[in-house]
Design an enzyme around this catalytic site. Structure first.
Site, short mmCIF file in Angstrom:
data_model
loop_
_atom_site.label_atom_id
_atom_site.label_comp_id
_atom_site.label_asym_id
_atom_site.label_seq_id
_atom_site.Cartn_x
_atom_site.Cartn_y
_atom_site.Cartn_z
N GLN A 51 0.81 -1.22 0.00
CA GLN A 51 0.00 0.00 0.00
C GLN A 51 0.84 1.26 0.00
O GLN A 51 0.32 2.36 -0.25
CB GLN A 51 -0.95 0.02 1.21
CG GLN A 51 -2.01 -1.07 1.18
CD GLN A 51 -2.92 -0.98 2.37
OE1 GLN A 51 -2.63 -1.54 3.42
NE2 GLN A 51 -4.03 -0.25 2.25
N CYS A 89 -10.75 -0.08 3.53
CA CYS A 89 -9.31 -0.17 3.24
C CYS A 89 -8.80 1.20 2.82
O CYS A 89 -9.45 1.88 2.03
CB CYS A 89 -9.09 -1.18 2.11
SG CYS A 89 -7.37 -1.36 1.61
N HIS A 131 -6.86 -9.37 6.63
CA HIS A 131 -6.97 -8.33 5.60
C HIS A 131 -5.58 -7.90 5.11
O HIS A 131 -5.36 -7.76 3.89
CB HIS A 131 -7.75 -7.13 6.19
CG HIS A 131 -7.89 -5.95 5.29
ND1 HIS A 131 -9.13 -5.49 4.85
CD2 HIS A 131 -6.97 -5.10 4.75
CE1 HIS A 131 -8.93 -4.42 4.07
NE2 HIS A 131 -7.64 -4.16 4.00
N GLU A 132 -4.67 -7.69 6.06
CA GLU A 132 -3.33 -7.21 5.66
C GLU A 132 -2.53 -8.31 4.95
O GLU A 132 -1.79 -8.02 4.00
CB GLU A 132 -2.56 -6.68 6.88
CG GLU A 132 -3.24 -5.53 7.63
CD GLU A 132 -3.76 -4.41 6.75
OE1 GLU A 132 -3.19 -4.17 5.66
OE2 GLU A 132 -4.76 -3.78 7.15
CO CO Z 1 -6.42 -2.73 3.11
#
Ligand code: CO
Length: 152
Positions: A51, A89, A131-132
């Site tokens: 990210q 997110c 999620h990560e």
């Molecule tokens: Co995310």
């Protein structure tokens, strides 16, 4: 520490698989600290290295249980239960949707001091870990949404 630029849905780096980190050294520790700062600056509860444009298996999490987790090479070794809850997110701003995740997970990882750790997590912390880790495999929560009505 320094803020890093977030990557957003549509950026192909978010769809790539991240590489294992062979050693948590000063460079990785700096990445972890920058990720924590970037997560807080954006009111997030977790962030994965892709990210911020780095394809390394590094995640940071703070779900306000009093702990900041900095993990390299996180791997879920067992999971149990199922729970549907809403997720969002930082890389998919303005969208939220229901995602099914395990209630509990056991995760092995390397911490910021290059020590092997094992953590049992449940609820929001388990959800954030899943999620990560998905991010490290090029998966976004919108791929898993079950209610078919992602809110924009
Ligand atoms: Co995310």
């Amino acid at each position: 520490m320094a803020l890093r630029n977030l990557r957003y849905e549509g950026d192909e780096i978010l769809r790539k698989k991240s590489r294992e980190v062979p050693l948590v050294d000063d460079r990785i520790r700096m990445l972890m600290d920058d990720m924590v700062e970037t997560m807080y600056a954006n009111d997030g509860v977790g962030l994965a290295a892709p990210q911020v444009g780095i394809l390394k298996r590094v995640i940071v999490i703070d779900v306000e249980d009093g702990n900041i987790y900095k993990m390299a090479n996180p791997k879920i070794i067992s999971e149990s239960g199922e729970e549907a809850a809403e997720e969002g997110c930082l890389s998919v701003p303005e969208k939220r949707g229901l995602v099914v995740r395990p209630m509990k997970v056991v995760v092995e990882y390397t911490d910021e001091n290059n020590q092997a750790k094992k953590l049992e997590a449940e609820g929001l912390l388990a959800r954030a870990i899943c999620h990560e880790i998905d991010h490290l495999n090029g998966v976004l929560f919108i791929d898993r949404v079950i209610d078919d009505k992602i809110e924009e």
